[in-house]
Every structure is written in structure tokens, then in C-alpha cells.
Design an enzyme around this catalytic site. Structure first.
Site, mmCIF file in Angstrom:
data_model
loop_
_atom_site.group_PDB
_atom_site.id
_atom_site.type_symbol
_atom_site.label_atom_id
_atom_site.label_comp_id
_atom_site.label_asym_id
_atom_site.label_seq_id
_atom_site.Cartn_x
_atom_site.Cartn_y
_atom_site.Cartn_z
ATOM 1 N N SER A 127 -9.924 -0.672 6.891
ATOM 2 C CA SER A 127 -9.317 -0.545 5.558
ATOM 3 C C SER A 127 -8.594 -1.765 5.028
ATOM 4 C CB SER A 127 -8.365 0.637 5.524
ATOM 5 O OG SER A 127 -9.098 1.815 5.363
ATOM 6 N N SER A 166 -9.825 1.583 2.722
ATOM 7 C CA SER A 166 -8.991 2.404 1.872
ATOM 8 C C SER A 166 -7.913 1.629 1.109
ATOM 9 C CB SER A 166 -8.303 3.493 2.699
ATOM 10 O OG SER A 166 -7.409 2.915 3.624
ATOM 11 N N LYS A 225 0.850 -1.193 0.000
ATOM 12 C CA LYS A 225 0.000 0.000 0.000
ATOM 13 C C LYS A 225 0.886 1.243 0.000
ATOM 14 C CE LYS A 225 -3.926 2.022 2.556
ATOM 15 N NZ LYS A 225 -4.792 1.882 3.756
HETATM 16 N N1 GLN Z 1 -13.165 4.125 6.114
HETATM 17 C C1 GLN Z 1 -12.588 4.552 7.352
HETATM 18 C C2 GLN Z 1 -12.132 5.986 7.236
HETATM 19 O O1 GLN Z 1 -12.368 6.555 6.230
HETATM 20 C C3 GLN Z 1 -11.442 3.656 7.733
HETATM 21 C C4 GLN Z 1 -10.219 3.933 6.952
HETATM 22 C C5 GLN Z 1 -9.046 3.080 7.360
HETATM 23 O O2 GLN Z 1 -9.201 2.048 8.019
HETATM 24 N N2 GLN Z 1 -7.875 3.555 7.034
HETATM 25 O O3 GLN Z 1 -11.576 6.540 8.124
#
Ligand code: GLN
Length: 492
Positions: free
Chosen positions: A186, A162, A87
Site C-alpha cells: 500500500s 491503499s 494517511k
Molecule cells: N492491496 C492489499 C490489500 O488489499 C494491500 C493493502 C495494504 O498494503 N494495506 O490487502
């Protein structure tokens, strides 16, 4: 041979037996990647030359071992030749790292994140940097500052986020495994929507040195793989104490492959009723309940339970995570990091222009919320109160884990949604994480394991474990995978 169809442990096996070379594995995956990228867009940067070079080094080593008459298979590290994606919020020495943000457009880190170094040492070959939501803020990868990634099962749909690029790359056969980060879901959400295995380890299990910070009390790095055995191998490679990360737990990590085949007989699995809300699609509900029923037939003792503070978790998260993000993102100011905006007269103006040009709308929204809840007069009302409710959420887990060894829930209330369908409505996007966020607040580990398809789209079963007990999680996931036949699939 279509090597890209094989999981990492099979590739490693063929390499150890001399049936393929590391170069063949890398080339085969690069070909697959080049064929699929126009459709999927999982990568922000393809590390073509670097991957071929790494593979060449492994093959040289194999030749030397052979000449010396040594046992090649025994001498090679556990992930030798396995193609992985990283990532893009993890630092890779000499390889661009942007966190999918324009503000880090030209950033090339001078060092490797600890997880990246450990994967290299384990012999993994880095295929490239995977797309994600900007600074990991989002649930669909549509908040990337560059382009959205598509779901390999249906390119009109999102891969989740994400870490959408990391999940899509593995689902499409562009890499055998990858790393993502999970602050509120994410890893698990994209794993579920792309039909791969995703592990969010215990907070502190895996070093975050070199991870571009989002919410520091929540962030955790973990693997995506096509089967649970690979997840255990990846966990072996990345887990363990790191003096460079003060939050990393100073406890030895077990060999996660050891307990995999011990079965689920006698394991007590709790099913928290709050996780099967009215927003859960019927197909998802059924797939998850069928999976739980299979675990029960295999000897687990299943019972209903309750985590009464679940409904507060999303609200608490959207105070704590933005608060921490607003502090963590202060460093992108055109001085320490970020291309400086031209034409400003005062320093304040320079900061403002740099940040307005470099950050996308969701990141700006989080910074504004975070700054607000931390400001004088609001700190007690929002931030401090959220911290107290976080403790209540965590205690819910402590309590159910007195009675159960694992919990089983859906990962996502829905299957992958169409691209563009939630971008205009941040709240509905936030709701994608209702089943994953409480786990980050509590700091416990969880895994998403494929549990079937609804209308051609994958569904994930979430198993949640006790702190530092990833071994039990993986063992239940492995047992389920073996008997359900759901492991190892690649999206054509
Ligand atoms: N969707 C969540 C957010 O937007 C979690 C994102 C993540 O786990 N990095 O914060």
C-alpha cells in the site's frame, strides 16, 4: 514563486536562509491544494487552520532566533516548514481520523501516533488527512467509504492503493511529503502508479503506535516523497525504537542521508525471474529492465536469481492478513468504537447492525474470510498452513540475500488502471500486489522509485533490501535517480 514544485529539502533550505517564511510555504501549498482537490480528491480532511498555526509558530521561532543572533539554519529542525499529509489511518490529536471508514466517521483521537509526533517535532507542517481504502484494504483507493481519489497524471485512472491519497497529494504538489502504511504493497503500489518515491521500511523499523491496525504481523508505516533525499529525511524523522510499540526494533537507526551519494559500484543486484511474469505489461517490463541496465552501467553487478515460493505468496497473504484483520476489527462494535446502530433489542443484534452499517463490502469480505480461516476445524488447514508457507517465502529471501545485496523488480505489473475497471472483480484487484506482497511476508524493506513513463503514466522500480538495511536501498535509489533524471517531477 511556485513553492509547491519544490521538494522538502529545498523548502527547508530556503526557510533556513530566510528567503521564504513557513507561512508562505504553507499558504502556497494550501492554494495549490485548493486548486487541485476538485480534480484529485486526495484529502478526507484539510487541516487548514492547524497548518497555518504550525507555520506561524515556526516563523515566531525564527524571529526569536534572529533576535538572539543565533544561526537560524543550524537551530531549525530538519523538516521545518515542510508540508506533509498523513494517511487517515494514523491518529492525529484533535484532528478527525476515520481510516476512510464510516464506522469511524466521528472519531477524533485524543493522542498523536508516534510517527505524527515525530514529524511535528521535526518541524513538519500537517496539511491534512489523506484518503485511502477503508482500513487500508485495497489497491486503488476505490474502497474508501467516502470517495475515490484520482491519479494526478490522468484523473480517469486510479492512484493505486491503499495509500492513494498520500501518493496523489505528493504527486500533485499538494504536500511535499506524506506518510502511508504498507501491509501488502500500500505504499509502493500508489508510489509507482503516481510517479513518486515510496518506502516500506523493515518490519519493526518504524513505530506503529497510533496506526489503526490491519494485519499486525505485516503493517509498516513509511514515507512518500518526490525525491530520494526527502525519503531519507522522512526516514530519519520517523525511524527508531518506541517503547509504546512492542514490535518496534530496539536498534539505533542510522542517518539515512549519509550514505546516499556512495554510488552502486560493486553492489550485487539480483533480478528474481518470478517477478517478470506474463501479466507484466511490455512497457513496464522495458522500463524496469532499462533501469536495471543503468544500475549495471553505474557499476552494480547484476545477476538473475530465483525466489521459488513467490507464487504462493498471494494465497498466504489472503489468509494471514484477513485473519489478523478480523481480530483487529472486532473492536468496532458500537460500544468501544463506532456510532451505535439504533433500534436493536439484543446486544448481538446491536453489534450486527452497527457493523453492517459501518463497514463497506471489502472490509466485510475480509472479516468473513478471516473468521473462517481461524475457526475450529479450519485453523490448521488454512491459518497454520499459511504460516508455514510464509516461513518458506521468507527463507527464499534469506537465501538470495546471501548472494545479493539488493533485488530489483517491477512494483506493479501494470501502469495505473482506469477507475472502476476492477471494482467488480476482487481477485483481479488482489493481483495488483503480486510483486509487493512477498516482501511484507518476509518483513524486509523495499522502495518504489520512478523509472519512467509509459503512455504518460508513471512506472516504478522496486528495490528490495536486507532486513534493517534501508541505507543501501536508499543509496541505490538515489544513484539511479541522479543518473536517470527521473526524480522530483510534479503532475501538472
Ligand atoms: N492491496 C492489499 C490489500 O488489499 C494491500 C493493502 C495494504 O498494503 N494495506 O490487502
Amino acid at each position: 514563486m511556485e513553492l509547491w514544485r519544490l521538494p522538502g529539502h529545498r523548502l527547508r533550505e530556503l526557510l533556513g536562509r530566510g528567503e521564504v517564511s513557513a507561512l508562505e510555504i504553507a499558504q502556497n501549498h494550501l492554494e495549490r491544494l485548493e486548486a487541485k482537490e476538485p480534480q484529485i480528491s486526495a484529502f478526507l480532511h484539510v487541516n487548514r487552520d492547524g497548518a497555518l498555526m504550525q507555520a506561524g509558530v515556526i516563523d515566531d521561532r525564527i524571529r526569536q532566533l534572529r533576535q538572539a543572533g543565533e544561526d537560524v539554519d543550524a537551530a531549525l529542525p530538519p523538516l521545518a516548514g515542510v508540508p506533509v499529509a498523513i494517511k487517515d489511518n494514523m491518529c492525529t490529536e484533535g484532528v478527525p481520523t476515520t481510516a476512510a471508514s464510516k464506522i469511524l466517521r466521528d472519531y477524533v483521537p485524543p493522542y498523536d501516533a508516534t510517527v505524527v509526533r515525530r514529524l511535528r517535532e521535526a518541524g513538519a507542517v500537517m496539511m491534512g488527512k489523506a484518503n485511502c481504502d477503508e482500513f487500508a484494504m485495497g489497491s486503488s483507493t476505490e474502497n474508501s467509504g467516502y470517495f475515490p481519489t484520482k491519479n494526478p497524471w490522468d484523473p480517469t485512472r486510479v492512484p493505486g492503493g491503499s495509500s492513494g491519497g498520500s501518493a496523489a497529494a505528493v504527486a500533485a504538489g499538494e504536500a511535499a511529503a506524506s506518510l502511508g502504511s504498507d501491509t501488502g504493497g500500500s505504499i509502493r503500489l500508489p508510489a509507482s502508479l503516481c510517479g513518486v518515491v515510496g518506502v516500506k521500511p523493515t518490519y519493526g523499523r518504524v513505530s506503529r503506535y497510533g496506526l489503526i491496525a490491519f494485519g499486525s504481523s505485516l503493517d509498516q508505516i513509511g514515507p512518500f516523497t518526490r525525491d530520494v533525499e526527502d525519503a531519507a529525511l522522512m526516514m530519519n524523522a520517523i525511524s527508531g525504537h518506541d517503547p509504546m510499540d512492542s514490535t518496534s526494533a530496539d536498534v539505533p537507526a542510522p542517518d539515512f542521508t549519509e550514505a546516499l551519494s556512495a554510488g552502486v559500484s560493486g553492489l550485487r543486484i539480483g533480478v528474481p525471474r518470478e517477478y517478470f511474469g506474463p501479466g507484466t505489461e511490455p512497457g513496464v517490463d522495458k522500463a524496469v529492465r532499462d533501469a536495471i541496465a543503468l544500475l549495471e552501467r553505474l557499476g552494480a553487478r547484476v545477476g538473475e536469481c530465483s525466489l521459488p515460493h513467490t507464487s504462493y505468496a498471494l494465497d498466504v497473504y489472503y489468509i494471514i492478513a484477513p485473519a489478523e484483520a478480523s481480530a483487529n476489527l472486532a473492536r468496532y462494535d458500537g460500544v468501544r468504537y463506532g456510532p451505535r446502530a439504533a433500534g436493536a433489542v439484543t446486544v448481538g443484534e446491536m453489534y450486527a447492525r452497527t457493523r453492517a452499517a459501518g463497514f463497506g463490502p471489502e472490509v466485510r469480505r475480509r472479516i468473513i474470510i478471516g473468521t473462517y480461516v481461524l475457526s475450529a476445524g479450519y485453523y490448521d488447514a488454512f491459518y497454520l498452513k499459511a504460516q508455514k508457507v510464509r516461513t518458506l517465502v521468507k527463507r527464499d529471501f534469506d537465501k538470495v540475500f546471501e548472494e545479493f545485496d539488493l533485488l530489483a523488480t517491477p512494483v506493479s505489473p501494470t501502469v495505473a488502471f482506469p477507475l472502476g475497471s476492477k471494482v467488480a472483480d476482487p481477485l483481479s484487484m488482489y493481483l495488483s500486489d503480486v510483486c509487493t506482497i512477498p516482501i511484507n511476508l518476509a518483513g524486509v524493506p523495499a522502495v518504489s522509485v520512478p523509472c519512467g513513463m509509459v503512455d504518460g503514466l508513471p512506472v516504478g522500480l522496486q528495490l528490495i533490501g536486507r532486513s534493517l538495511d534501508e541505507a543501501t536501498l536508499l543509496r541505490a535509489a538515489y544513484t539511479y535517480e541522479q543518473y536517470s533524471g527521473n526524480g522530483g517531477q510534479v503532475a501538472e
